[in-house]
Design a protein around this motif. Structure first.
Motif, PDB file in Angstrom:
ATOM      1  N   GLY A 260      -6.327   9.623  -9.258  1.00 48.57           N
ATOM      2  CA  GLY A 260      -5.319   9.254  -8.416  1.00 48.57           C
ATOM      3  C   GLY A 260      -5.384   8.141  -7.645  1.00 48.57           C
ATOM      4  O   GLY A 260      -6.320   7.371  -7.892  1.00 48.57           O
ATOM      5  N   ILE A 261      -4.626   7.752  -6.449  1.00 49.39           N
ATOM      6  CA  ILE A 261      -4.604   6.826  -5.638  1.00 49.39           C
ATOM      7  C   ILE A 261      -4.607   6.858  -4.300  1.00 49.39           C
ATOM      8  O   ILE A 261      -3.695   7.805  -4.000  1.00 49.39           O
ATOM      9  N   GLU A 262      -5.093   6.340  -3.324  1.00 49.09           N
ATOM     10  CA  GLU A 262      -5.076   6.761  -2.034  1.00 49.09           C
ATOM     11  C   GLU A 262      -4.482   5.394  -1.337  1.00 49.09           C
ATOM     12  O   GLU A 262      -5.181   4.356  -1.446  1.00 49.09           O
ATOM     13  N   LEU A 263      -3.193   5.635  -0.785  1.00 42.78           N
ATOM     14  CA  LEU A 263      -2.938   4.742   0.038  1.00 42.78           C
ATOM     15  C   LEU A 263      -3.178   4.849   1.688  1.00 42.78           C
ATOM     16  O   LEU A 263      -3.214   5.848   2.330  1.00 42.78           O
ATOM     17  N   ASN A 264      -3.314   3.630   1.952  1.00 38.14           N
ATOM     18  CA  ASN A 264      -3.776   3.587   3.525  1.00 38.14           C
ATOM     19  C   ASN A 264      -2.680   2.858   4.252  1.00 38.14           C
ATOM     20  O   ASN A 264      -2.246   1.560   4.235  1.00 38.14           O
ATOM     21  N   PHE A 265      -1.667   3.495   5.041  1.00 37.21           N
ATOM     22  CA  PHE A 265      -0.627   3.160   5.747  1.00 37.21           C
ATOM     23  C   PHE A 265      -0.623   3.233   7.175  1.00 37.21           C
ATOM     24  O   PHE A 265      -1.217   4.245   7.848  1.00 37.21           O
ATOM     25  N   PRO A 266       0.128   2.418   7.916  1.00 34.92           N
ATOM     26  CA  PRO A 266       0.202   2.846   9.346  1.00 34.92           C
ATOM     27  C   PRO A 266       0.862   4.034   9.867  1.00 34.92           C
ATOM     28  O   PRO A 266       1.668   4.457   9.153  1.00 34.92           O
ATOM     29  N   ALA A 267       0.361   4.689  10.836  1.00 33.58           N
ATOM     30  CA  ALA A 267       1.180   6.015  11.278  1.00 33.58           C
ATOM     31  C   ALA A 267       2.286   5.406  12.211  1.00 33.58           C
ATOM     32  O   ALA A 267       2.344   4.273  12.676  1.00 33.58           O
TER      33      ALA A 267
ATOM     34  N   GLY B  12       2.415  -5.080   7.701  1.00 33.70           N
ATOM     35  CA  GLY B  12       0.989  -5.238   7.675  1.00 33.70           C
ATOM     36  C   GLY B  12       0.424  -5.304   6.630  1.00 33.70           C
ATOM     37  O   GLY B  12       0.884  -5.199   5.670  1.00 33.70           O
ATOM     38  N   VAL B  13      -1.217  -5.004   6.708  1.00 31.14           N
ATOM     39  CA  VAL B  13      -1.712  -4.896   5.422  1.00 31.14           C
ATOM     40  C   VAL B  13      -1.830  -3.760   5.125  1.00 31.14           C
ATOM     41  O   VAL B  13      -2.332  -2.710   5.937  1.00 31.14           O
ATOM     42  N   LEU B  14      -1.516  -3.211   3.845  1.00 33.85           N
ATOM     43  CA  LEU B  14      -1.778  -1.790   3.469  1.00 33.85           C
ATOM     44  C   LEU B  14      -2.655  -1.794   2.256  1.00 33.85           C
ATOM     45  O   LEU B  14      -2.872  -2.917   1.373  1.00 33.85           O
ATOM     46  N   THR B  15      -3.365  -0.755   1.909  1.00 31.42           N
ATOM     47  CA  THR B  15      -4.300  -0.872   0.983  1.00 31.42           C
ATOM     48  C   THR B  15      -4.172   0.209  -0.273  1.00 31.42           C
ATOM     49  O   THR B  15      -3.619   1.279   0.230  1.00 31.42           O
ATOM     50  N   ALA B  16      -4.612   0.277  -1.149  1.00 29.02           N
ATOM     51  CA  ALA B  16      -4.602   1.185  -2.288  1.00 29.02           C
ATOM     52  C   ALA B  16      -6.260   1.171  -2.905  1.00 29.02           C
ATOM     53  O   ALA B  16      -6.677   0.172  -3.361  1.00 29.02           O
ATOM     54  N   LYS B  17      -6.676   2.621  -2.725  1.00 29.69           N
ATOM     55  CA  LYS B  17      -7.936   2.604  -3.359  1.00 29.69           C
ATOM     56  C   LYS B  17      -7.894   3.597  -4.443  1.00 29.69           C
ATOM     57  O   LYS B  17      -7.089   4.583  -4.740  1.00 29.69           O
TER      58      LYS B  17
ATOM     59  N   ASP C 232     -11.330  -2.307  -7.152  1.00 27.45           N
ATOM     60  CA  ASP C 232     -11.041  -0.777  -6.665  1.00 27.45           C
ATOM     61  C   ASP C 232     -10.421  -0.577  -5.393  1.00 27.45           C
ATOM     62  O   ASP C 232      -9.918   0.453  -5.155  1.00 27.45           O
ATOM     63  N   LEU C 233     -10.280  -1.610  -5.001  1.00 25.88           N
ATOM     64  CA  LEU C 233      -9.407  -1.636  -3.601  1.00 25.88           C
ATOM     65  C   LEU C 233      -8.411  -2.945  -3.359  1.00 25.88           C
ATOM     66  O   LEU C 233      -8.649  -3.991  -3.461  1.00 25.88           O
ATOM     67  N   LEU C 234      -7.116  -2.532  -3.506  1.00 26.97           N
ATOM     68  CA  LEU C 234      -6.016  -3.700  -3.530  1.00 26.97           C
ATOM     69  C   LEU C 234      -5.810  -3.685  -1.965  1.00 26.97           C
ATOM     70  O   LEU C 234      -5.478  -2.701  -1.330  1.00 26.97           O
ATOM     71  N   ARG C 235      -5.372  -4.915  -1.604  1.00 26.84           N
ATOM     72  CA  ARG C 235      -4.606  -5.411  -0.400  1.00 26.84           C
ATOM     73  C   ARG C 235      -3.101  -5.927  -0.649  1.00 26.84           C
ATOM     74  O   ARG C 235      -3.120  -6.691  -1.216  1.00 26.84           O
ATOM     75  N   PHE C 236      -2.341  -5.211   0.160  1.00 29.32           N
ATOM     76  CA  PHE C 236      -0.986  -5.833  -0.084  1.00 29.32           C
ATOM     77  C   PHE C 236      -0.521  -6.096   1.344  1.00 29.32           C
ATOM     78  O   PHE C 236      -0.528  -5.352   2.260  1.00 29.32           O
TER      79      PHE C 236
ATOM     80  N   ALA D 248       3.247   2.615  -7.161  1.00 29.22           N
ATOM     81  CA  ALA D 248       3.540   2.307  -8.597  1.00 29.22           C
ATOM     82  C   ALA D 248       2.872   0.706  -8.778  1.00 29.22           C
ATOM     83  O   ALA D 248       2.442   0.669 -10.039  1.00 29.22           O
ATOM     84  N   SER D 249       3.002   0.065  -7.874  1.00 27.73           N
ATOM     85  CA  SER D 249       2.532  -1.196  -7.786  1.00 27.73           C
ATOM     86  C   SER D 249       0.938  -1.408  -8.331  1.00 27.73           C
ATOM     87  O   SER D 249       0.344  -2.003  -9.091  1.00 27.73           O
ATOM     88  N   ALA D 250       0.193  -0.365  -7.471  1.00 23.90           N
ATOM     89  CA  ALA D 250      -1.141  -0.364  -7.745  1.00 23.90           C
ATOM     90  C   ALA D 250      -1.536   0.225  -9.340  1.00 23.90           C
ATOM     91  O   ALA D 250      -2.379  -0.229  -9.926  1.00 23.90           O
TER      92      ALA D 250
END
Length: 265
Positions: free
Chosen positions: A112-119, A102-107, A93-97, A78-80
């Protein structure tokens, strides 16, 4: 006055998926009480608070109506969406949160949007008494947990769909919550899930991005495939596309802004 949004996530249609509130601040207050009051007022499973750092980077925190949480997927999505659609992150085009996880990204994708999260892979564990009570007559295939939640696999989609947990017992779990999962009966999906977070004031969450940080690696190992799709069987429902690799989980979804308002201090 401060802009505040309500965004439906993991959906392309308003009034479905999981709603989150998003509030963009110039700075975080010294006292978190005000943030918690806003989250309680919005009364959604999560309210996200953002504060810009430098180009494309933001501090991000998430609050349920009763507590701050360490990780939240749908409110990050939602934030992205808000940052891009409002023009606040125009040309990025790439947000860093920067978050407690840690640092999460939204592409930004074409659709749509792709989130990169820790496993957050779960490991087998014994079921605490509160969990057995909460599940009633349901017999788990497996019980696991990670640093955030308990994870229970049931034998079928039907069992997951028909589960009626004891929320009072769930509220006593020594965890953020409980993720219940099982194999999907639909050929378009690999597995199904329902997510319960009574310990932090949310009995059932409609679509839970952070849950798939555990469920993606769990089903990757079980099915032997790294690209997965899932559907969450809540009343509002939502679909999630996933890729699990290199200790990260990529979570794809869409989001729709449905309300924009001003917070009067």
């Amino acid at each position: 006055m401060i802009s505040i949004y309500t965004v439906d996530t993991f959906t392309s249609t308003a009034f479905s998926g999981n709603p989150a509130a998003v509030c963009i601040l110039e700075a975080f207050p010294e006292d978190d009480h005000w943030l918690q009051q806003i989250a309680a007022e919005m009364n959604l499973s999560e309210t996200a608070f953002l504060c810009a750092m430098d180009n494309g980077s933001y501090r991000l925190r998430w609050f349920t109506p009763v507590a701050e949480v360490d990780l939240c997927g749908h409110a990050t999505l939602a934030s992205a969406q808000v940052l891009w659609e409002s023009g606040a992150a125009y040309g990025v085009d790439l947000l860093r949160f920067h978050t407690k996880s840690g640092v999460l990204t939204a592409k930004r994708l074409d659709n749509g949007i792709e989130l990169n999260f820790p496993a957050e892979p779960p490991v087998p564990c014994d079921a605490p008494p509160q969990l057995a009570q909460a599940l009633g007559n349901s017999q788990p295939v497996a019980v696991c947990r990670n640093r955030l939640d308990y994870i229970v696999e049931l034998a079928s989609e039907k069992e997951v769909r028909e589960l009626k947990p004891d929320f009072r017992a769930l509220a006593e779990l020594p965890s953020r919550g409980l993720l219940v999962t099982g194999p999907s009966e639909h050929p378009d999906y690999d597995f199904v899930a329902r997510c319960f977070f009574s310990p932090v004031g949310v009995d059932e969450d409609p679509v839970t991005g952070s849950a798939y940080c555990a469920l993606a690696p769990y089903w990757k190992d079980k099915l032997g495939k790294s690209t997965l799709s899932a559907i969450q069987l809540s009343a509002r429902g939502g679909a999630v596309k996933l890729q699990a690799a290199n200790n990260r989980v990529l979570i794809q979804g869409q989001a729709v802004i449905v309300i924009k308002g001003l917070l009067v201090q």
